[in-house]
Design an enzyme around this catalytic site. Structure first.
Site, mmCIF file in Angstrom:
data_model
loop_
_atom_site.group_PDB
_atom_site.id
_atom_site.type_symbol
_atom_site.label_atom_id
_atom_site.label_comp_id
_atom_site.label_asym_id
_atom_site.label_seq_id
_atom_site.Cartn_x
_atom_site.Cartn_y
_atom_site.Cartn_z
ATOM 1 N N SER A 130 15.363 57.101 70.888
ATOM 2 C CA SER A 130 15.291 56.642 72.313
ATOM 3 C C SER A 130 16.003 55.234 72.427
ATOM 4 O O SER A 130 17.321 55.384 72.124
ATOM 5 C CB SER A 130 14.098 56.900 72.836
ATOM 6 O OG SER A 130 14.046 56.994 74.373
ATOM 7 N N LYS A 178 19.832 54.169 70.888
ATOM 8 C CA LYS A 178 20.732 53.395 71.522
ATOM 9 C C LYS A 178 21.190 52.166 70.751
ATOM 10 O O LYS A 178 22.121 51.838 70.170
ATOM 11 C CB LYS A 178 20.387 52.846 72.958
ATOM 12 C CG LYS A 178 19.598 53.935 73.838
ATOM 13 C CD LYS A 178 19.701 53.380 75.318
ATOM 14 C CE LYS A 178 18.360 53.804 76.030
ATOM 15 N NZ LYS A 178 18.339 55.176 76.598
ATOM 16 N N TRP A 192 16.195 64.383 80.777
ATOM 17 C CA TRP A 192 16.448 63.034 81.069
ATOM 18 C C TRP A 192 17.433 62.428 80.342
ATOM 19 O O TRP A 192 18.170 61.742 80.775
ATOM 20 C CB TRP A 192 14.963 62.141 80.965
ATOM 21 C CG TRP A 192 15.162 60.824 81.412
ATOM 22 C CD1 TRP A 192 14.490 59.764 80.708
ATOM 23 C CD2 TRP A 192 14.938 60.069 82.659
ATOM 24 N NE1 TRP A 192 14.659 58.412 81.277
ATOM 25 C CE2 TRP A 192 15.019 58.724 82.381
ATOM 26 C CE3 TRP A 192 15.425 60.813 84.095
ATOM 27 C CZ2 TRP A 192 15.107 58.124 83.699
ATOM 28 C CZ3 TRP A 192 15.501 59.882 85.036
ATOM 29 C CH2 TRP A 192 15.072 58.570 84.852
ATOM 30 N N HIS A 235 11.099 64.917 73.930
ATOM 31 C CA HIS A 235 11.397 63.623 73.770
ATOM 32 C C HIS A 235 10.612 62.977 72.505
ATOM 33 O O HIS A 235 9.597 62.652 72.840
ATOM 34 C CB HIS A 235 11.416 62.967 74.802
ATOM 35 C CG HIS A 235 12.129 61.427 74.698
ATOM 36 N ND1 HIS A 235 13.601 61.144 74.521
ATOM 37 C CD2 HIS A 235 11.611 60.309 74.651
ATOM 38 C CE1 HIS A 235 13.860 60.122 74.604
ATOM 39 N NE2 HIS A 235 12.664 59.263 74.557
HETATM 40 C C1 GTR Z 1 12.733 55.695 79.050
HETATM 41 C C2 GTR Z 1 14.234 55.337 79.333
HETATM 42 C C3 GTR Z 1 15.114 56.111 78.111
HETATM 43 C C4 GTR Z 1 14.542 55.899 76.815
HETATM 44 C C5 GTR Z 1 13.195 55.878 76.867
HETATM 45 C C6 GTR Z 1 12.537 55.328 75.661
HETATM 46 O O1 GTR Z 1 11.999 55.095 80.171
HETATM 47 O O2 GTR Z 1 14.747 55.638 80.703
HETATM 48 O O3 GTR Z 1 16.407 55.541 78.464
HETATM 49 O O4 GTR Z 1 15.104 54.671 76.287
HETATM 50 O O5 GTR Z 1 12.719 55.129 78.137
HETATM 51 O O6 GTR Z 1 13.009 54.674 74.812
HETATM 52 O O7 GTR Z 1 11.425 55.884 75.131
#
Ligand code: GTR
Length: 434
Positions: free
Chosen positions: A273, A277, A364, A414
């Site tokens: 996540s 990045k 998402w 996720h």
């Molecule tokens: C979310 C964000 C994502 C992702 C995620 C995470 O809220 O919108 O881009 O990075 O968090 O890091 O779990």
């Protein structure tokens, strides 16, 4: 005379309508687009065409000219520039247990003092080494969200000392972690499995480098290493939090290069996540990382921004204004004007192996956009005679594909699961020749 908008060309009417809506929309809840038919027409920048229009002819031209150009674009417009390696970094092994995890591993903890000063900014690395190794071992290195003590229930892991967010179930008092959260994130790390396959695991609580909130930089390296300290105003191309975390991963690699139990030429950087990045940006900035793994990294990670599917540039810059550099905000609702897209971030890893993973229910993060990024990074790999992904279409769920670029989309949400790790371990074994 034009009396009303009826007489205007359609494009003008639509533009006017958009401006009117934009004013109103700022108060509206964000509605992500999950409809493929509503993805705008977009053109991806050609990774192999220089800013001056020249085509990249070969691997040498990529490496010496085009790669640095793309890297600069990402520094300037997306993540921001880091200050480079510190002059006086110091490492100190603070704990050592040769019989950790029932004798399976050696556990080390290492403090990294970024300025060489014990009272200066620091991060703590947790490192497990497989005890049955005969030679130096390759390693997986990644940051964790909740503290080193959450990646395994091992009671010997020190609790983090940095600021930590209080959230339901997180076991935090006055922004410091409590022991009840030991092992809470263990399913995301699969420590025994990794060790049994012959790898070391190294991890750092990302909050050690910068606590993850808008003003968190005042408690982290971006404040500590800036001349004006907590009074700093960052230039629009100076580092954001993701660049700071990525810089921290490079400092961990600085340590691993000094550890005689580690084969520092075979370190895979991994993240999930926002930390996915981070892993991608670390792998782009620092070519010492031998493999780069992005788990469900989404917007600002592996997913193409210009698709505007799921999380968008405006949305991420609004929810997390500290993650990217100031310039990135110029592209709020203007993805089409971005001079780069995320396939070029993946291309920056070439010719090193890179793995992009998605999850079926993680709309998402735009799983298709993540696949398309991986696919569109292939031309850079081909310059080096590498196949890259080697498939044309996104594979079915739970069917990992790829050669130098790995990809899978698994069932579920996720998260980082045992299934994901199985694929990363197989991928690493293939490329590290284990
Ligand atoms: C979310 C964000 C994502 C992702 C995620 C995470 O809220 O919108 O881009 O990075 O968090 O890091 O779990």
């Amino acid at each position: 005379m034009l009396r009303n908008s009826e007489n205007l060309p359609r494009a003008f009417r639509l533009a006017g309508l958009c401006v009117a809506l934009a004013g109103a929309a700022s108060a509206q809840p964000f509605m992500p687009n999950y409809d493929e038919s509503k993805v705008p027409q977009y053109t991806l920048p050609d990774a192999l065409v220089m800013a001056n229009g020249r085509k990249v002819a070969d691997a040498k031209m990529w490496q010496t000219t085009r790669r640095p150009e793309i890297l600069e674009l990402f520094r300037t417009h997306v993540y921001g520039r880091n200050p480079g390696p510190p002059a006086k970094i110091k490492f100190e092994v603070t704990s050592l247990d040769r019989k950790a995890l029932g004798g399976l591993a050696t556990r080390k903890e290492i403090s990294v003092f970024f300025t060489g000063k014990k009272d200066g900014p620091k991060m703590d690395i947790l490192l497990y080494l497989p005890n049955d190794a005969k030679t130096r071992v390759p390693a997986f290195l990644g940051m964790n969200f909740e503290g080193n003590h959450t990646i395994h229930s091992d009671p010997g892991i020190s609790l983090p000392t940095q600021w930590k967010r209080a959230s339901p179930g997180a076991a935090v008092t006055e922004n410091r972690a409590r022991a009840e959260s030991r092992g809470q994130q263990a399913s995301r790390w699969q420590v025994e499995k990794i060790l049994q396959r012959g790898y070391a695991v190294a991890t750092i609580f990302y909050g050690d480098v910068e606590p993850d909130f808008a003003d968190g930089w005042k408690l982290g390296v971006r404040g500590a290493l800036s001349q004006a300290g907590t009074n700093t105003t960052f230039a629009p191309d100076e580092w954001g939090a993701i660049a700071a975390w990525a810089w921290g991963l490079s400092r961990a690699l600085d340590y691993l290069e000094t550890d005689k139990d580690i084969d520092a030429k075979r370190v895979a950087v991994i993240g999930h996540s926002r930390l996915g990045k981070t892993a991608l940006w670390a792998g782009a900035e620092d070519e010492r990382f031998a493999i780069v793994i992005s788990n469900d990294s989404g917007c600002g990670g592996a997913a193409l921004s210009k698709r505007e599917f799921g999380e968008t540039v405006e949305r991420i810059n609004t929810s997390f204004p500290h993650w990217f550099c100031g310039n990135f905000k110029k592209y709020n609702r203007k993805e089409s004007e971005l001079p780069v897209d995320q396939h070029e971030l993946i291309a920056l890893v070439a010719p090193r192996p890179v793995y992009v993973a998605s999850a079926e229910e993680d709309h998402w993060a735009d799983p298709l956009g993540e696949f398309l990024s991986a696919k569109n990074a292939e031309p850079a790999y081909r310059l080096f005679g590498k196949r890259g992904l080697g498939v044309e279409e996104r594979p079915a769920v739970n069917h990992p594909v790829g050669d130098t670029i790995g990809y899978h989309i698994r069932t579920g949400k996720h998260d980082v699961t045992e299934y994901d790790w199985e694929q990363y371990l197989n991928f690493a074994a293939r490329h590290f020749g284990k």
